[in-house]
Scaffold this active site. Structure first.
Site, PDB file in Angstrom:
ATOM      1  N   SER A  12      46.491  45.449  33.916  1.00  0.00           N
ATOM      2  CA  SER A  12      46.297  46.896  33.833  1.00  0.00           C
ATOM      3  C   SER A  12      46.741  47.381  32.467  1.00  0.00           C
ATOM      4  O   SER A  12      47.910  47.216  32.089  1.00  0.00           O
ATOM      5  CB  SER A  12      47.122  47.605  34.904  1.00  0.00           C
ATOM      6  OG  SER A  12      47.220  48.974  34.566  1.00  0.00           O
ATOM      7  N   HIS A  37      41.730  45.970  34.036  1.00  0.00           N
ATOM      8  CA  HIS A  37      41.919  47.069  34.979  1.00  0.00           C
ATOM      9  C   HIS A  37      42.326  48.326  34.210  1.00  0.00           C
ATOM     10  O   HIS A  37      43.281  48.305  33.420  1.00  0.00           O
ATOM     11  CB  HIS A  37      43.006  46.675  35.986  1.00  0.00           C
ATOM     12  CG  HIS A  37      43.228  47.662  37.083  1.00  0.00           C
ATOM     13  ND1 HIS A  37      42.447  47.709  38.215  1.00  0.00           N
ATOM     14  CD2 HIS A  37      44.167  48.638  37.233  1.00  0.00           C
ATOM     15  CE1 HIS A  37      42.891  48.667  39.023  1.00  0.00           C
ATOM     16  NE2 HIS A  37      43.936  49.245  38.451  1.00  0.00           N
ATOM     17  N   ASP A  39      43.331  52.314  34.466  1.00  0.00           N
ATOM     18  CA  ASP A  39      43.885  53.312  35.380  1.00  0.00           C
ATOM     19  C   ASP A  39      43.668  54.727  34.859  1.00  0.00           C
ATOM     20  O   ASP A  39      44.223  55.114  33.829  1.00  0.00           O
ATOM     21  CB  ASP A  39      45.391  53.069  35.566  1.00  0.00           C
ATOM     22  CG  ASP A  39      45.665  51.871  36.454  1.00  0.00           C
ATOM     23  OD1 ASP A  39      45.076  51.802  37.546  1.00  0.00           O
ATOM     24  OD2 ASP A  39      46.460  51.001  36.048  1.00  0.00           O
ATOM     25  N   MET A  41      44.214  58.652  35.608  1.00  0.00           N
ATOM     26  CA  MET A  41      45.079  59.550  36.399  1.00  0.00           C
ATOM     27  C   MET A  41      44.922  60.986  35.907  1.00  0.00           C
ATOM     28  O   MET A  41      44.787  61.219  34.710  1.00  0.00           O
ATOM     29  CB  MET A  41      46.539  59.134  36.248  1.00  0.00           C
ATOM     30  CG  MET A  41      46.804  57.677  36.616  1.00  0.00           C
ATOM     31  SD  MET A  41      48.565  57.327  36.567  1.00  0.00           S
ATOM     32  CE  MET A  41      48.545  55.546  36.872  1.00  0.00           C
ATOM     33  N   HIS A  70      39.850  52.252  37.894  1.00  0.00           N
ATOM     34  CA  HIS A  70      40.549  52.745  39.084  1.00  0.00           C
ATOM     35  C   HIS A  70      40.776  54.243  38.914  1.00  0.00           C
ATOM     36  O   HIS A  70      41.612  54.664  38.100  1.00  0.00           O
ATOM     37  CB  HIS A  70      41.877  51.979  39.214  1.00  0.00           C
ATOM     38  CG  HIS A  70      42.735  52.396  40.361  1.00  0.00           C
ATOM     39  ND1 HIS A  70      44.055  52.006  40.477  1.00  0.00           N
ATOM     40  CD2 HIS A  70      42.486  53.165  41.451  1.00  0.00           C
ATOM     41  CE1 HIS A  70      44.571  52.503  41.585  1.00  0.00           C
ATOM     42  NE2 HIS A  70      43.636  53.219  42.196  1.00  0.00           N
ATOM     43  N   MET A  72      42.253  57.554  39.975  1.00  0.00           N
ATOM     44  CA  MET A  72      43.273  58.246  40.765  1.00  0.00           C
ATOM     45  C   MET A  72      43.124  59.725  40.441  1.00  0.00           C
ATOM     46  O   MET A  72      43.987  60.343  39.785  1.00  0.00           O
ATOM     47  CB  MET A  72      44.658  57.696  40.408  1.00  0.00           C
ATOM     48  CG  MET A  72      44.869  56.289  40.963  1.00  0.00           C
ATOM     49  SD  MET A  72      46.205  55.397  40.140  1.00  0.00           S
ATOM     50  CE  MET A  72      45.309  54.742  38.743  1.00  0.00           C
ATOM     51  N   MET A 141      46.792  49.393  47.627  1.00  0.00           N
ATOM     52  CA  MET A 141      47.888  49.797  46.745  1.00  0.00           C
ATOM     53  C   MET A 141      49.201  49.291  47.336  1.00  0.00           C
ATOM     54  O   MET A 141      49.544  49.617  48.474  1.00  0.00           O
ATOM     55  CB  MET A 141      47.957  51.319  46.615  1.00  0.00           C
ATOM     56  CG  MET A 141      46.787  51.988  45.905  1.00  0.00           C
ATOM     57  SD  MET A 141      46.473  51.433  44.218  1.00  0.00           S
ATOM     58  CE  MET A 141      48.053  51.709  43.419  1.00  0.00           C
ATOM     59  N   GLY A 149      55.298  49.550  36.858  1.00  0.00           N
ATOM     60  CA  GLY A 149      56.676  49.083  36.930  1.00  0.00           C
ATOM     61  C   GLY A 149      57.425  49.421  38.201  1.00  0.00           C
ATOM     62  O   GLY A 149      58.656  49.360  38.231  1.00  0.00           O
ATOM     63  N   ASP A 177      47.103  46.122  43.937  1.00  0.00           N
ATOM     64  CA  ASP A 177      47.508  46.896  42.763  1.00  0.00           C
ATOM     65  C   ASP A 177      48.918  47.453  42.949  1.00  0.00           C
ATOM     66  O   ASP A 177      49.138  48.338  43.783  1.00  0.00           O
ATOM     67  CB  ASP A 177      46.500  48.034  42.541  1.00  0.00           C
ATOM     68  CG  ASP A 177      46.685  48.707  41.191  1.00  0.00           C
ATOM     69  OD1 ASP A 177      47.567  48.294  40.426  1.00  0.00           O
ATOM     70  OD2 ASP A 177      45.921  49.654  40.919  1.00  0.00           O
ATOM     71  N   GLY A 199      50.346  44.983  35.667  1.00  0.00           N
ATOM     72  CA  GLY A 199      50.603  45.700  34.428  1.00  0.00           C
ATOM     73  C   GLY A 199      51.820  45.156  33.730  1.00  0.00           C
ATOM     74  O   GLY A 199      51.727  44.308  32.836  1.00  0.00           O
TER      75      GLY A 199
END
Ligand code: DX5
Ligand code: ZN
Length: 230
Positions: A12, A37, A39, A41, A70, A72, A141, A149, A177, A199
Site C-alpha cells: 500500500s 494498492h 488508498d 480517503m 481502494h 474509502m 478489512m 500501522g 487489508d 503498508g
C-alpha cells in the site's frame, strides 16, 4: 488480468513517500510486489484524507502490473468513472459506503474495471451474499480503515473462512487489508486469502534510494504466508 489464486503481495503506497509516488511504485515492483494498492480517503467515510483520481492517473504510467484502487469514500458512485479513467484495474468500494452498493458494483464493471467489495471489521460476511455474482474481489478489512500501522484484528480470520466458503468455485479474489506482516500473513493465507495488502510492513526500513529492504520485507511476508498455506 487473468484470475488465479496464487499468493499476491500488494504494498500500500499509503506507507510510501508521498512526494515520490512514481519512483516508489517502480521500486516496489522491482523488489517483487505483485500488485500496487492505492488508498483513497475522503475525510468523511474515514477520518483521513489522501488523494483522488488525478493522482491515480499520474502514477499509472509508473506501474507495470495491477493498480488496485481502494476507495474509502462516500458518496462513491459519482467518482467511479473518474477512477476507471485513471487506469485502475481493480476498484474496490465499501459495502458500508452507500445503501445502493449493488448499483456501485454494476457501475465499476460497466466502466471496464474489476469490481471489489470491502467490509469493515464490524460488517458480517452475510452482507455480501447477494453481491457475489457481480464482484471480482472481496476485501476483508483487518483494521478500521483510515490509517496505516494499526494492529491486526484477529476476529476477522473467521470472516475470511466464511467468505472463502461462500465463494466456492467463483473466480473471486480474497484480499486482506490492515496489519499484515510475517506473523499475521500465514493466518489469513491459511483461511483462504490470496491478496495480502501491506503498508508499513513493506516500506519499513527502505526508501527510493535504498529499496532493498522493500524486497526483503516482501519476501519475508510471502515466505511466511506460503509456509503455512502449503
Ligand atoms: C487502511 C488502508 C490500508 C493500509 C494498510 O485504511 O486501507 O491499505 O495502508 O496499512 P498497514 O499495512 O500499515 O496496516
Ligand atoms: Zn487499503
Amino acid at each position: 488480468m487473468t484470475f488465479n489464486r496464487s499468493l499476491k503481495i500488494a504494498p500500500s503506497i499509503l506507507a510510501a513517500d508521498f512526494a515520490n509516488f512514481g519512483a516508489e511504485c517502480e521500486a516496489i515492483e522491482d523488489q517483487g510486489a505483485d500488485w500496487v494498492h492505492v488508498d483513497v480517503m475522503d475525510g468523511h467515510f474515514v477520518p483521513n484524507i489522501t488523494f483522488g483520481p488525478a493522482t491515480c492517473a499520474a502514477i499509472r504510467p509508473h506501474i507495470k502490473g495491477v493498480m488496485d484502487v481502494h476507495l474509502m469514500i462516500s458518496p462513491v458512485d459519482s467518482y467511479i468513472e473518474a477512477f476507471a479513467e485513471s487506469g485502475a484495474d481493480v476498484i474496490t468500494a465499501h459495502v458500508e459506503a452507500t445503501p445502493h452498493i449493488h448499483r456501485t458494483m454494476q457501475a465499476i464493471r460497466g466502466n471496464g474495471a474489476k469490481a471489489g467489495i470491502a467490509l469493515n471489521p464490524a460488517t458480517p460476511a452475510s452482507s455480501i451474499e447477494y453481491l457475489l455474482d457481480m464482484v471480482d474481489l472481496v476485501c476483508v478489512m483487518t483494521v478500521n480503515p483510515g490509517f496505516g500501522g494499526q494492529k491486526f484484528i484477529h476476529s476477522q480470520i473467521e470472516k475470511v473462512h466464511q467468505i472463502r466458503s461462500m465463494i466456492g468455485d467463483r473466480p473471486i479474489h480474497i484480499e486482506i487489508d490492515g496489519g499484515v506482516d510475517p506473523t499475521t500473513a500465514p493466518l489469513v493465507a491459511n483461511a483462504g486469502a490470496d491478496v495480502l495488502v501491506a503498508g508499513s510492513a513493506v516500506f519499513r526500513g527502505g526508501s527510493v534510494s535504498n529499496p532493498a529492504p522493500y524486497g526483503k520485507n516482501i519476501r519475508n511476508i510471502r515466505a511466511a504466508a506460503v509456509s503455512v498455506d502449503a
